[in-house]
Design an enzyme around this catalytic site. Structure first.
Site, PDB file in Angstrom:
ATOM      1  N   SER A 148       0.727  -1.177   0.099  1.00 40.94           N
ATOM      2  CA  SER A 148       0.128  -0.060   0.015  1.00 40.94           C
ATOM      3  C   SER A 148       0.851   1.326   0.085  1.00 40.94           C
ATOM      4  O   SER A 148       1.724   1.384  -0.871  1.00 40.94           O
ATOM      5  CB  SER A 148      -0.926   0.054   1.242  1.00 40.94           C
ATOM      6  OG  SER A 148      -1.990   0.963   1.087  1.00 40.94           O
ATOM      7  N   ASP A 239      -9.811  -3.729  -3.945  1.00 32.92           N
ATOM      8  CA  ASP A 239      -8.943  -2.853  -3.648  1.00 32.92           C
ATOM      9  C   ASP A 239      -9.115  -1.724  -4.406  1.00 32.92           C
ATOM     10  O   ASP A 239      -9.030  -1.616  -5.754  1.00 32.92           O
ATOM     11  CB  ASP A 239      -7.621  -3.536  -4.226  1.00 32.92           C
ATOM     12  CG  ASP A 239      -6.221  -2.905  -3.861  1.00 32.92           C
ATOM     13  OD1 ASP A 239      -6.497  -1.727  -3.162  1.00 32.92           O
ATOM     14  OD2 ASP A 239      -5.215  -3.153  -4.008  1.00 32.92           O
ATOM     15  N   HIS A 269      -7.968  -5.109   0.054  1.00 33.75           N
ATOM     16  CA  HIS A 269      -6.853  -4.116   0.454  1.00 33.75           C
ATOM     17  C   HIS A 269      -6.548  -4.201   1.949  1.00 33.75           C
ATOM     18  O   HIS A 269      -7.216  -4.074   2.868  1.00 33.75           O
ATOM     19  CB  HIS A 269      -6.988  -2.673   0.040  1.00 33.75           C
ATOM     20  CG  HIS A 269      -5.902  -1.651   0.238  1.00 33.75           C
ATOM     21  ND1 HIS A 269      -5.021  -1.993  -0.872  1.00 33.75           N
ATOM     22  CD2 HIS A 269      -5.410  -1.232   0.974  1.00 33.75           C
ATOM     23  CE1 HIS A 269      -3.987  -0.603  -0.599  1.00 33.75           C
ATOM     24  NE2 HIS A 269      -4.559  -0.629   0.563  1.00 33.75           N
TER      25      HIS A 269
END
Length: 300
Positions: A148, A239, A269
């Site tokens: 991320s 995501d 995610h």
């Protein structure tokens, strides 16, 4: 640190940061109770841009020869998380790759605004790469990676420094607000874009839409990719930043760079933080670890 009284934007940033931190801490505490055991797990300090940062060394096996390593930056929207929240992920990745991993902290927003995290990432890379012999890592075989927001920092390092390889786990590579093309983006992840934009605001500040075009915030916008030797990229179906990883993989391939792109349609995610409680997360990290090992020459 309390936001200034009467400053609604500062108060919003502080609230978003605390909410993200609370959710992350709670989820990890509840779900990851028995992380994998490794031969060596050892805390140490590394040098950031302005102060030392906490770091953790993972060695999967005893008596490992001189070999490659991975410097790993945790995610958390530039607002949250640490080497603690990503402990289980890094343990699992070390075991599946057979590679030493060094997981590091960096300064977080809104206490430390852009480009603090990026500056820390470069300083930490310079520090670690200058003393790889401490961990029996080959100086020319140190890779960089992250998940991320940590993937954003890792990509920024790989664009600016000679690294052995780049690993990106559902990376957030552009902080701009433009909708990127992704025909298969899951409906539920569209709501996640609102949180993504709030994190960008908290990190970049009031001029966030202009600063988001800075390559230090949005490495996806970089035109020169020649410094990157190879990459392993993971994307998930649920995501909000899925397009970032897929588009970056396409751009790297177009530049003739070796890329492994793995997609897990049911992966949420942030889900890789729970490999002991999620079969899918464990399988995804196994696959990415093997890809990283192959890319660094220690897996067939």
């Amino acid at each position: 640190m309390q936001p200034p009284a009467g400053d609604p934007q500062a108060q919003l940033k502080a609230m978003v940061a605390e909410a993200v931190r609370l959710i992350s801490r709670t989820a990890v505490t509840l779900m990851e109770r028995s992380p994998p055991k490794l031969a060596i797990v050892q805390d140490f300090q590394c040098r950031g841009a302005t102060a030392d940062q906490a770091a953790r060394y993972y060695q999967p096996n005893d008596d490992m020869p001189l070999g490659p390593g991975l410097l790993f930056f945790h995610g958390g929207g530039f607002l949250a998380d640490s080497i603690e929240t990503h402990d289980s992920l890094c343990r699992h990745l070390a075991l599946s790759s057979g590679i030493r991993i060094l997981s590091v902290n960096y300064r977080l927003a809104p206490q430390h605004m852009f480009p603090s995290a990026h500056e820390d990432a470069l300083a930490i890379w310079d520090d670690i790469s200058s003393r790889t012999e401490t961990w029996d890592i080959l100086p020319t075989a140190l890779a960089v990676g992250g998940d991320s927001a940590g993937g954003n920092l890792a990509a920024g390092v790989a664009l600016a420094r000679p690294t052995a390889r780049l690993m990106l786990l559902y990376p957030w590579l552009t902080l701009t607000v433009e909708n990127l093309p992704s025909p298969n983006l899951k409906e539920g992840s569209l709501a996640g874009r609102s949180l993504r934009d709030l994190c960008a605001l908290a990190y970049l500040g009031p001029d966030w839409q202009a600063l988001a075009k800075d390559l230090r915030a949005s490495p996806l916008l970089a035109e020169d990719l020649s410094n990157i030797k190879g990459a392993d990229i993971l994307t998930g179906g649920w995501d909000p930043v899925r397009p970032d990883g897929a588009l970056f993989a396409d751009r790297l391939r177009a530049a003739g760079i070796d890329v492994t792109l793995e997609h897990f349609d049911d992966l949420v995610h942030g889900g890789l933080s729970f490999p002991t409680s999620s079969t899918l997360a464990g399988r995804a990290l196994d696959q990415m670890g093997r890809a990283l090992g192959r890319g660094l020459g220690i897996r067939g």
